[in-house]
Each structure stands twice: as structure tokens, then as C-alpha cells.
Design an enzyme around this catalytic site. Structure first.
Site, short mmCIF file in Angstrom:
data_model
loop_
_atom_site.label_atom_id
_atom_site.label_comp_id
_atom_site.label_asym_id
_atom_site.label_seq_id
_atom_site.Cartn_x
_atom_site.Cartn_y
_atom_site.Cartn_z
N HIS A 183 0.79 -1.31 0.04
CA HIS A 183 0.01 -0.10 -0.06
C HIS A 183 1.05 1.29 0.01
O HIS A 183 0.67 2.29 -0.56
CB HIS A 183 -0.99 -0.01 1.21
CG HIS A 183 -2.29 -0.74 0.85
ND1 HIS A 183 -3.49 -0.40 1.33
CD2 HIS A 183 -2.39 -2.21 0.55
CE1 HIS A 183 -4.23 -1.32 1.06
NE2 HIS A 183 -3.66 -2.34 0.56
N ASP A 184 1.86 1.18 0.84
CA ASP A 184 3.08 2.42 0.75
C ASP A 184 3.39 2.56 -0.71
O ASP A 184 3.42 3.73 -1.00
CB ASP A 184 3.87 2.14 1.80
CG ASP A 184 5.00 3.42 1.83
OD1 ASP A 184 4.47 4.53 2.05
OD2 ASP A 184 6.15 3.24 1.76
N VAL A 200 1.26 4.08 -3.65
CA VAL A 200 0.51 5.35 -3.50
C VAL A 200 1.42 6.37 -3.73
O VAL A 200 0.95 7.21 -4.93
CB VAL A 200 -0.28 5.57 -1.88
CG1 VAL A 200 -0.94 6.80 -2.01
CG2 VAL A 200 -1.25 4.73 -1.90
N GLY A 248 4.88 6.11 -3.81
CA GLY A 248 6.24 5.41 -4.00
C GLY A 248 6.61 4.81 -2.54
O GLY A 248 5.78 5.26 -1.48
N SER A 279 5.21 7.00 3.24
CA SER A 279 4.09 8.05 3.61
C SER A 279 3.00 7.60 4.24
O SER A 279 2.08 8.07 5.03
CB SER A 279 3.67 8.70 2.16
OG SER A 279 3.41 7.83 1.22
N THR A 303 -1.18 -15.57 0.11
CA THR A 303 -1.20 -17.12 0.68
C THR A 303 -1.29 -16.80 2.17
O THR A 303 -1.44 -17.66 2.89
CB THR A 303 0.01 -17.69 0.07
OG1 THR A 303 0.08 -18.95 0.64
CG2 THR A 303 1.52 -17.05 0.64
N ASP A 324 -6.11 -17.95 2.13
CA ASP A 324 -5.81 -19.45 1.75
C ASP A 324 -6.45 -20.27 2.46
O ASP A 324 -5.81 -20.49 3.83
CB ASP A 324 -4.15 -19.59 1.59
CG ASP A 324 -3.50 -20.90 1.41
OD1 ASP A 324 -4.18 -21.49 1.18
OD2 ASP A 324 -2.41 -20.72 1.33
N SER A 340 -3.31 -23.39 3.81
CA SER A 340 -2.17 -23.30 4.75
C SER A 340 -1.95 -21.87 5.05
O SER A 340 -1.03 -21.13 4.56
CB SER A 340 -0.85 -23.82 4.04
OG SER A 340 -0.86 -23.33 2.58
N ASP A 381 3.56 -19.91 0.95
CA ASP A 381 3.83 -21.18 -0.23
C ASP A 381 3.04 -20.74 -1.38
O ASP A 381 2.36 -19.86 -1.43
CB ASP A 381 3.66 -22.38 0.44
CG ASP A 381 2.20 -22.72 0.89
OD1 ASP A 381 1.46 -21.74 0.85
OD2 ASP A 381 1.86 -23.44 1.99
#
Length: 331
Positions: free
Chosen positions: A70-71, A74, A76, A80, A200, A251, A254, A259
Site C-alpha cells: 500500500h505504501d 500510492v 512510492g 508516507s 497465501t 488461503d 495453509s 507457499d
């Protein structure tokens, strides 16, 4: 008229070349040994703090990995997303970021404190680099690959809700929408599929996929591209009037291990989001899913390549930005 068109094309080409040159310059300033003289034990300091947090709660792993993504998508990879706004107007306050795990923010805070506990390192390592290192460490602690992290990012000073709008993929995205968004950051379709494999160890709140299991369409309350037994399993965990804080593992086989089970699940129509299942259902990306499902080493290799490229997106280096004393506030 022809001359004007030719001039316009030349100017566009020069602008593209300048952008690529600036991008290459920024990337060239990232080095795996960036702190060898200023904070040579930065990796061990971060790894120890992350390992302690990981032992306390597994949400550390998926949360930190998602926080990094997410950082970077948005503004780079400039940390932020960590900035706090007393008026509730920072990136983290946008609806797309409200579900980011508090444990992920706490992981960075604790790792930052560990780094600054060394007098030689205090206020010399950026929060952006600490987040990048912590992301590598949670992947490795979850059973995934370890890899060399490029360092040298500086922290950004700007964080706004407006900056998040249309910057992050949504659970109902088509392959075309996913490719368009990832391509805008210099990432290929293979990179996108590999990074999607991070699900995963991911978790999702029920509201993100409830439409698929209750009211997909008048003819089909359950999304026909979703395995029906899996859909009914999801209904037991996410009843219609479910607590909005309830989350389920993405997932089902597992969920605590990094994985290639995510890709195996897609082949069984057990992708939680539409944007997950489309990776197998669309013929253009199916071969990549099949490769990763049958070859965990191939997935790991592609994931390392993709997350390394992700870590270069929009980075600030040199005299840009700053090194924050507090990751939640500008200096």
C-alpha cells in the site's frame, strides 16, 4: 500541420526518455550495502525486532507485507502510509487503508526503536527502508524466500487521503484493470501474479467478498466461478449480519505458510476475490498460475524479482525527503 505533429512526438519522446533517466538514476542509488558504514548491523536489528513481534501475533506477517504494498503503490516507497494526521486526512485514513493491520504499524515502530537503540544508527536509517527490511523478514519467517533488500530510500513528507484514490487494486478488478495499474508502476503481468501470491498469508474482512457468496446476481446468488463447497464454508464464517471486524484467511489450506498453495487454490476455483480467481480464469495469465502452482521454487524466484521491483517504485533518494525521527510524523 505535419511539422507540428512531428514536434509533438519528439517532445513526448524526450519527456519519456527524461522520465526513464530519472527513474534509472533513483534506482541506481539503492544498494544492498547502503548502510555498511553508517549502520552496519541494521539488518540484524530489524530482523530481531520483527521476529519478536512475529512470535506475538501472526498478523504481523500479512499485515506488514500489505503495508509495504500500500505504501509503494500510492506515493512510492517512502513510508508516507505511516504518517499520522490529527485531522484524519492522511493516507492511512482513506477507506482503502483503514483495514491495514495495527500490528503492521507496530512492527515498524518496534523495528525503528531497535535501530535507534544503537547510538551509531540513531536517525540514520529511513522508515521506508525499515519497512522494506521488515517485509522481507516476515516473508522469510512465514516460510517464504529470503532475499537481499535494496536500501537507500528517504522518507516522504506528504501523505493525503486524496493520494490514495484510484491507486490500489480492488477485489473486483478484471485482469485488464490489474495489468493497467501494475504496468503504470513498471511491473509486468508476471510480477502482478507473483505479488498476488502474497495472499497465501493474507486475511480479508467479509465485506470484501460477501457479494460473491450471497448476492452475486438474481440468477446466481453465489458467484458461479467460486467453488460451491468453499462458498458455503465462507458463509459459515461470514454470516450475512457478520461483525465487520471478522476476517478470514485468504488461503483456506495453509494460511500461516508462505507457499504456492494460493495458486493451487485458484485451479480449484477457491480464489477469495474476483481479482484472485481471474488470474486463473483468464487465459492470458493462466499459464503463470499453473507454473507457480506446480513449482514453488519458480513462484519464490518470481516473487523475489517482483517485490524487488516494487521496492523501487517512486523512491526518494539522495537529498530528497528526509530520515524521520518518528515514523508517524515529519521532522
Amino acid at each position: 500541420m505535419e511539422g507540428t505533429r512531428r514536434t509533438t512526438l519528439v517532445l513526448l519522446l524526450l519527456a519519456c526518455l527524461l522520465f526513464l533517466s530519472l527513474l534509472a538514476t533513483a534506482n541506481s542509488q539503492l544498494r544492498t550495502d547502503f548502510y555498511k558504514d553508517t549502520c552496519p548491523n541494521v539488518e540484524s536489528l530489524v530482523r530481531s525486532a520483527v521476529a519478536n513481534k512475529f512470535q506475538q501475533t501472526f498478523a504481523t506477517a500479512s499485515g506488514t507485507l500489505r503495508l509495504f504494498f500500500h505504501d509503494c503503490f500510492v506515493r512510492g516507497c517512502d513510508a508516507s502510509v505511516l504518517l499520522f494526521s490529527p485531522s484524519g486526512k492522511a493516507e492511512k485514513d482513506h477507506p482503502d487503508d483503514l483495514s491495514l493491520a495495527g500490528d503492521a504499524f507496530d512492527t515498524v515502530i518496534k523495528a525503528k526503536a531497535a535501530v535507534d537503540s544503537d547510538p551509531n544508527c540513531r536517525n540514520k536509517v529511513s522508515c521506508a527502508d525499515i519497512l522494506a527490511l521488515a517485509t522481507r523478514d516476515v516473508v522469510a519467517l512465514s516460510g517464504g524466500p529470503s532475499y537481499a533488500v535494496e536500501l537507500g530510500r528517504r522518507d516522504g513528507r506528504i501523505s493525503t487521503i486524496a493520494g490514495v484514490q484510484h491507486s490500489l487494486p480492488h477485489p473486483d478488478f478484471s485482469l485488464d484493470k490489474l495489468n493497467t495499474m501494475f504496468t503504470s508502476h513498471g511491473l509486468t503481468q508476471t510480477d502482478m501474479v507473483a505479488l498476488s501470491g502474497a495472499h497465501t498469508i493474507g486475511f480479508s474482512h467479509c465485506k470484501a467478498f460477501s457479494k460473491r457468496i450471497y448476492n452475486f446476481s438474481p440468477e446466481n446468488p453465489i458467484d458461479p466461478t467460486l467453488d460451491r463447497s468453499y462458498a458455503f464454508q465462507l458463509r459459515t464464517m461470514c454470516p450475512i449480519n457478520v461483525d465487520p471486524n471478522i476476517a478470514v484467511g485468504m488461503d483456506p489450506t495453509s494460511p500461516r505458510t508462505f507457499d504456492n498453495a494460493y495458486f493451487k487454490n485458484l485451479r480449484q476455483s477457491k480464489g477469495l476475490f474476483i481479482s484472485d480467481q481471474i488470474l486463473f480464469n483468464d487465459a492470458r495469465s493462466r499459464a503463470t498460475v499453473d507454473l507457480f502452482a506446480s513449482n514453488n521454487a519458480a513462484f519464490n524466484e518470481a516473487f523475489v524479482a517482483a517485490i524487488t521491483k516494487l521496492g523501487r517504485v517512486g523512491v526518494k533518494t539522495g537529498n530528497e525527503g528526509e530520515i524521520r525521527r518518528n515514523c508517524a510524523a515529519i521532522n
